[in-house]
Design a protein around this motif. Structure first.
Motif, PDB file in Angstrom:
ATOM      1  N   LEU A 194       0.765  -1.184   0.090  1.00 48.81           N
ATOM      2  CA  LEU A 194       0.095   0.000  -0.149  1.00 48.81           C
ATOM      3  C   LEU A 194       0.896   1.251  -0.013  1.00 48.81           C
ATOM      4  CD1 LEU A 194      -2.869  -0.683   2.562  1.00 48.81           C
ATOM      5  CD2 LEU A 194      -2.654  -1.199   0.026  1.00 48.81           C
ATOM      6  N   PHE A 195       1.905   1.421   0.743  1.00 48.22           N
ATOM      7  CA  PHE A 195       2.561   2.667   0.984  1.00 48.22           C
ATOM      8  C   PHE A 195       4.036   2.443   0.497  1.00 48.22           C
ATOM      9  CE2 PHE A 195      -1.065   2.582   4.176  1.00 48.22           C
ATOM     10  CZ  PHE A 195      -1.694   3.577   3.638  1.00 48.22           C
ATOM     11  N   GLY A 196       4.316   1.617  -0.280  1.00 47.24           N
ATOM     12  CA  GLY A 196       5.778   1.535  -1.003  1.00 47.24           C
ATOM     13  C   GLY A 196       6.575   0.576  -0.026  1.00 47.24           C
ATOM     14  N   HIS A 197       7.739   0.225  -0.740  1.00 49.77           N
ATOM     15  CA  HIS A 197       8.661  -0.745  -0.288  1.00 49.77           C
ATOM     16  C   HIS A 197       9.467  -0.062   0.591  1.00 49.77           C
ATOM     17  CE1 HIS A 197       7.710  -3.882  -3.091  1.00 49.77           C
ATOM     18  NE2 HIS A 197       7.316  -2.932  -3.879  1.00 49.77           N
ATOM     19  N   ALA A 198       9.950  -0.671   1.851  1.00 52.76           N
ATOM     20  CA  ALA A 198      10.762  -0.226   2.824  1.00 52.76           C
ATOM     21  C   ALA A 198      10.297   1.169   3.465  1.00 52.76           C
ATOM     22  CB  ALA A 198      12.203   0.059   2.242  1.00 52.76           C
ATOM     23  N   ASN A 199       8.864   1.129   3.767  1.00 52.81           N
ATOM     24  CA  ASN A 199       8.525   2.688   4.128  1.00 52.81           C
ATOM     25  C   ASN A 199       8.856   2.803   5.586  1.00 52.81           C
ATOM     26  OD1 ASN A 199       6.080   3.688   5.679  1.00 52.81           O
ATOM     27  ND2 ASN A 199       5.736   4.396   3.683  1.00 52.81           N
ATOM     28  N   PRO A 200       9.573   4.053   5.696  1.00 54.51           N
ATOM     29  CA  PRO A 200      10.226   4.104   7.042  1.00 54.51           C
ATOM     30  C   PRO A 200       9.509   4.165   8.167  1.00 54.51           C
ATOM     31  CG  PRO A 200      10.813   5.716   5.360  1.00 54.51           C
ATOM     32  CD  PRO A 200       9.669   5.011   4.946  1.00 54.51           C
ATOM     33  N   ARG A 201       8.041   4.595   8.166  1.00 50.25           N
ATOM     34  CA  ARG A 201       7.056   4.556   9.355  1.00 50.25           C
ATOM     35  C   ARG A 201       6.934   3.180   9.792  1.00 50.25           C
ATOM     36  NH1 ARG A 201       3.451   8.917   6.617  1.00 50.25           N
ATOM     37  NH2 ARG A 201       1.844   8.973   8.537  1.00 50.25           N
ATOM     38  N   ILE A 202       6.532   2.329   8.697  1.00 49.21           N
ATOM     39  CA  ILE A 202       6.151   0.925   8.893  1.00 49.21           C
ATOM     40  C   ILE A 202       7.614   0.082   9.317  1.00 49.21           C
ATOM     41  CG2 ILE A 202       5.119  -1.254   8.116  1.00 49.21           C
ATOM     42  CD1 ILE A 202       3.664   0.546   6.070  1.00 49.21           C
ATOM     43  N   ASN A 203       8.601   0.277   8.913  1.00 46.79           N
ATOM     44  CA  ASN A 203       9.782  -0.326   9.225  1.00 46.79           C
ATOM     45  C   ASN A 203       9.944  -0.072  10.737  1.00 46.79           C
ATOM     46  OD1 ASN A 203      10.199  -0.976   6.517  1.00 46.79           O
ATOM     47  ND2 ASN A 203      12.057   0.479   6.348  1.00 46.79           N
ATOM     48  N   ALA A 204       9.953   1.187  11.138  1.00 47.44           N
ATOM     49  CA  ALA A 204      10.213   1.551  12.576  1.00 47.44           C
ATOM     50  C   ALA A 204       9.352   0.915  13.641  1.00 47.44           C
ATOM     51  CB  ALA A 204       9.773   3.092  12.673  1.00 47.44           C
ATOM     52  N   ALA A 205       7.902   0.840  13.075  1.00 48.10           N
ATOM     53  CA  ALA A 205       7.163   0.035  14.144  1.00 48.10           C
ATOM     54  C   ALA A 205       7.142  -1.417  13.988  1.00 48.10           C
ATOM     55  CB  ALA A 205       5.489  -0.047  13.443  1.00 48.10           C
ATOM     56  N   LEU A 206       7.977  -1.955  13.172  1.00 41.44           N
ATOM     57  CA  LEU A 206       8.232  -3.481  12.845  1.00 41.44           C
ATOM     58  C   LEU A 206       9.537  -3.723  13.515  1.00 41.44           C
ATOM     59  CD1 LEU A 206       8.083  -6.400  11.691  1.00 41.44           C
ATOM     60  CD2 LEU A 206       9.348  -5.548   9.789  1.00 41.44           C
ATOM     61  N   LYS A 207      10.466  -2.634  13.582  1.00 35.71           N
ATOM     62  CA  LYS A 207      11.648  -2.959  14.359  1.00 35.71           C
ATOM     63  C   LYS A 207      11.465  -2.556  16.006  1.00 35.71           C
ATOM     64  CE  LYS A 207      14.618  -0.927  10.849  1.00 35.71           C
ATOM     65  NZ  LYS A 207      15.166   0.371  10.187  1.00 35.71           N
ATOM     66  N   ALA A 208      10.443  -1.898  16.238  1.00 28.65           N
ATOM     67  CA  ALA A 208       9.823  -1.690  17.637  1.00 28.65           C
ATOM     68  C   ALA A 208       9.328  -2.826  18.401  1.00 28.65           C
ATOM     69  CB  ALA A 208       9.435  -0.515  18.065  1.00 28.65           C
ATOM     70  N   GLN A 209       8.593  -3.588  17.563  1.00 25.95           N
ATOM     71  CA  GLN A 209       7.773  -4.831  17.955  1.00 25.95           C
ATOM     72  C   GLN A 209       8.830  -5.828  18.000  1.00 25.95           C
ATOM     73  OE1 GLN A 209       4.580  -5.117  19.059  1.00 25.95           O
ATOM     74  NE2 GLN A 209       5.345  -7.141  19.753  1.00 25.95           N
ATOM     75  N   VAL A 210       9.626  -6.095  17.180  1.00 26.47           N
ATOM     76  CA  VAL A 210      10.606  -7.081  17.281  1.00 26.47           C
ATOM     77  C   VAL A 210      11.421  -7.403  18.629  1.00 26.47           C
ATOM     78  CG1 VAL A 210      12.737  -6.544  16.115  1.00 26.47           C
ATOM     79  CG2 VAL A 210      11.955  -8.675  15.478  1.00 26.47           C
ATOM     80  N   ASP A 211      11.666  -6.113  19.366  1.00 24.99           N
ATOM     81  CA  ASP A 211      12.300  -6.163  20.535  1.00 24.99           C
ATOM     82  C   ASP A 211      11.597  -6.348  21.675  1.00 24.99           C
ATOM     83  OD1 ASP A 211      14.982  -5.510  19.491  1.00 24.99           O
ATOM     84  OD2 ASP A 211      14.624  -3.568  19.431  1.00 24.99           O
ATOM     85  N   GLN A 212      10.037  -6.247  21.530  1.00 28.02           N
ATOM     86  CA  GLN A 212       9.338  -6.508  22.650  1.00 28.02           C
ATOM     87  C   GLN A 212       8.735  -8.277  22.636  1.00 28.02           C
ATOM     88  OE1 GLN A 212       8.029  -4.359  24.992  1.00 28.02           O
ATOM     89  NE2 GLN A 212       9.888  -3.293  24.375  1.00 28.02           N
ATOM     90  N   LEU A 213       8.286  -8.586  21.487  1.00 30.34           N
ATOM     91  CA  LEU A 213       7.804  -9.840  21.183  1.00 30.34           C
ATOM     92  C   LEU A 213       7.626 -10.255  19.888  1.00 30.34           C
ATOM     93  CD1 LEU A 213       6.147 -12.206  22.730  1.00 30.34           C
ATOM     94  CD2 LEU A 213       3.968 -10.945  22.628  1.00 30.34           C
ATOM     95  N   GLU A 214       8.022 -11.196  19.482  1.00 27.62           N
ATOM     96  CA  GLU A 214       7.871 -11.848  18.132  1.00 27.62           C
ATOM     97  C   GLU A 214       6.832 -12.743  17.781  1.00 27.62           C
ATOM     98  OE1 GLU A 214       9.354 -15.453  19.869  1.00 27.62           O
ATOM     99  OE2 GLU A 214       9.693 -13.163  20.259  1.00 27.62           O
ATOM    100  N   HIS A 215       6.409 -13.572  18.772  1.00 31.37           N
ATOM    101  CA  HIS A 215       5.246 -14.200  18.649  1.00 31.37           C
ATOM    102  C   HIS A 215       4.766 -14.986  19.907  1.00 31.37           C
ATOM    103  CE1 HIS A 215       2.197 -16.627  16.546  1.00 31.37           C
ATOM    104  NE2 HIS A 215       2.481 -17.576  16.938  1.00 31.37           N
ATOM    105  N   VAL A 216       3.729 -15.368  20.042  1.00 28.61           N
ATOM    106  CA  VAL A 216       2.985 -16.086  21.178  1.00 28.61           C
ATOM    107  C   VAL A 216       1.888 -16.857  20.591  1.00 28.61           C
ATOM    108  CG1 VAL A 216       1.816 -14.240  22.306  1.00 28.61           C
ATOM    109  CG2 VAL A 216       2.509 -16.444  23.586  1.00 28.61           C
ATOM    110  N   MET A 217       1.301 -18.007  21.057  1.00 25.12           N
ATOM    111  CA  MET A 217       0.283 -18.647  20.587  1.00 25.12           C
ATOM    112  C   MET A 217      -0.954 -17.689  21.188  1.00 25.12           C
ATOM    113  SD  MET A 217      -0.583 -21.929  23.297  1.00 25.12           S
ATOM    114  CE  MET A 217       0.826 -22.439  23.614  1.00 25.12           C
ATOM    115  N   LEU A 218      -1.944 -17.748  20.318  1.00 27.98           N
ATOM    116  CA  LEU A 218      -3.232 -16.883  20.668  1.00 27.98           C
ATOM    117  C   LEU A 218      -4.304 -17.642  21.314  1.00 27.98           C
ATOM    118  CD1 LEU A 218      -3.283 -14.001  20.222  1.00 27.98           C
ATOM    119  CD2 LEU A 218      -4.916 -13.988  18.199  1.00 27.98           C
TER     120      LEU A 218
END
Length: 450
Positions: A60-84
């Motif tokens: 939707l918003f282009g490849h390597a979008n800086p704002r989406i990249n930042a959200a992904l990087k922040a989340q990966v340091d918190q929690l990558e996955h847990v069962m739902l």
């Protein structure tokens, strides 16, 4: 040997690519991509291509979008996955809250799955199981539209109707009812899109009247049948269908996997008919092209039909290992924040006008039957004979010629048969749209020469 050739040699020794006759790559060069930025993809030799089809309709918003990249990087340091199952996490809750707020009224419960086909499978099972839990055990059939496509797992394939995908696997598939599509390409000369869509609904009405006691749900792609050649219809069909489903006590499943998130000119295509389905399937643009994630939204009444004491065995036992993945939910939230902050829908309307203007001349092309558009989806259909709309034989692969020319000119325009289409990321500029129109016109001229 070029860098592209080296990468391609390694690829062809180990990979089997989707939706591809691999023998084609003996003569049709593969394009290995090194990086992306905005609307651009760059290969290993430094060539760049405008991604006019959003990498199979997801970006939707282009490849390597800086704002989406930042959200992904922040989340990966918190929690990558847990069962739902038995657990939860903040991104899944936030995303569900946001989607309940944004989707048509009555969409109050979110069920996470993995990808588009999985969402369709879940919706089909939910519909049948909900009726069963309410004592309607005879409602086990589904209605689809001709030329529809809903995915390639067996349940999703069964409720589709594009023979290229379905025919081989027919013996493995459940039987469904198929109503004629309201596809406005088939309207009579001088007949409006709305009038044709109303006329076509008579067939659906008759089918529901005769078989509603055994029908669980009708499933449709609202406004655009994407894999079926970007064929389009008028919103009035959806309004009539919603009324009929209510009248005959049949669920309505809206597959907005491809057309959701602004593609048709509104955030969700169903908005243009002012209707709410019983099940809304979302994927692709949900994560702006970053990670696989999908979900089914449904009503509180459907949810309550499963809510019971454990020993009654009415729970919806459907699961995927990566259901509600936190990384996917985080990037989806970042994408929705861009919608909030950047007036995306309003900006898209201007881009859609540029698309229409840049391709208007193709309406007069001797081998173009139609240029059609819903919002940010525009399709150009090539034919052998314009007056009779006789198609080119599929074996001639005329659309592939447009694709090859586009690559040589720095654009990715992967065809659907003889249909060339634009479905670009929303960060595309008017100038880039005009460049795509120029490239497509040249390609169509070359592809339609005898």
């Amino acid at each position: 040997m070029s860098n592209n050739q080296q990468i391609t040699r390694r690829d062809l020794s180990v990979l089997w690519h989707p939706c591809t006759q691999m023998k084609d790559h003996e003569w049709l060069p593969m394009i290995p991509i090194r990086r992306g930025e905005g609307v651009w993809l760059e290969d290993f030799d430094g060539n760049r291509y405008i991604d006019a089809v959003s990498s199979w309709w997801v970006n939707l918003f282009g490849h390597a979008n800086p704002r989406i990249n930042a959200a992904l990087k922040a989340q990966v340091d918190q929690l990558e996955h847990v069962m739902l199952a038995g657990f939860s996490h903040e991104p899944a809750i936030q995303l569900a809250e946001k989607l309940v707020e944004l989707t048509p009224p009555g969409m109050e419960r979110c069920f996470y799955v993995d990808n588009g086909s999985s969402a369709i499978e879940a919706a089909l099972k939910m519909s049948y199981h909900s009726w069963r839990n309410q004592g309607y055990k005879g409602k086990h059939r589904f209605v689809t539209l001709s030329n529809s496509y809903h995915g390639e797992t067996l349940g999703a394939l069964a409720v589709g109707d594009v023979s290229l995908y379905k025919e081989t696997y027919e013996p493995l598939l459940m039987e469904v009812f198929t109503a004629p599509s309201p596809d406005c390409f088939d309207r009579e000369a001088g007949e409006s899109w709305e009038d044709y869509s109303v006329r076509r609904f008579a067939d659906m009405e008759a089918l529901l009247a005769e078989h509603h006691k055994e029908i669980s749900a009708v499933i449709v792609e609202p406004l655009v049948q994407c894999a079926g050649g970007m064929r389009m219809y008028h919103p009035t069909y959806l309004k009539l269908l919603r009324e009929a489903c209510d009248r005959y006590q049949v669920h309505l499943i809206a597959d907005e996997i491809a057309v959701g998130f602004g593609r048709t000119g509104t955030l969700f295509a169903c908005e243009q008919a002012q209707i709410s389905p019983d099940f809304l399937c979302l994927s692709k643009g949900l994560t702006a092209g970053y990670l696989p994630l999908s979900l089914v939204l449904t009503s509180e009444s459907v949810y309550q039909s499963f809510y019971d004491n454990y020993e009654n065995l009415t729970a919806f036992l459907h699961s995927h290992s990566y259901t509600g993945n936190p990384l996917g939910c985080a990037v989806a939230l970042a994408s929705l924040e861009i919608f909030d902050q950047d007036q995306v829908i309003e900006n898209n309307r201007q881009l859609a006008r540029v698309m229409a203007e840049a391709t208007a001349h193709l309406n007069d092309h001797p081998h173009v039957a139609e240029v059609r558009q819903h919002g940010m989806i525009l399709a150009i259909e090539m034919v052998k004979d314009k007056a009779s709309r006789t198609p080119f034989p599929w074996q001639e692969r005329r659309g592939l010629r447009v694709y090859q020319h586009a690559l040589s000119q720095g654009a990715l325009l992967r065809p659907l048969g003889n249909v060339t289409y634009f479905m670009p990321p929303y960060v595309i500029t008017p100038e880039q749209i005009r460049e795509l129109a120029r490239i497509a016109t040249e390609g169509i001229d070359l592809a339609t020469r005898d």
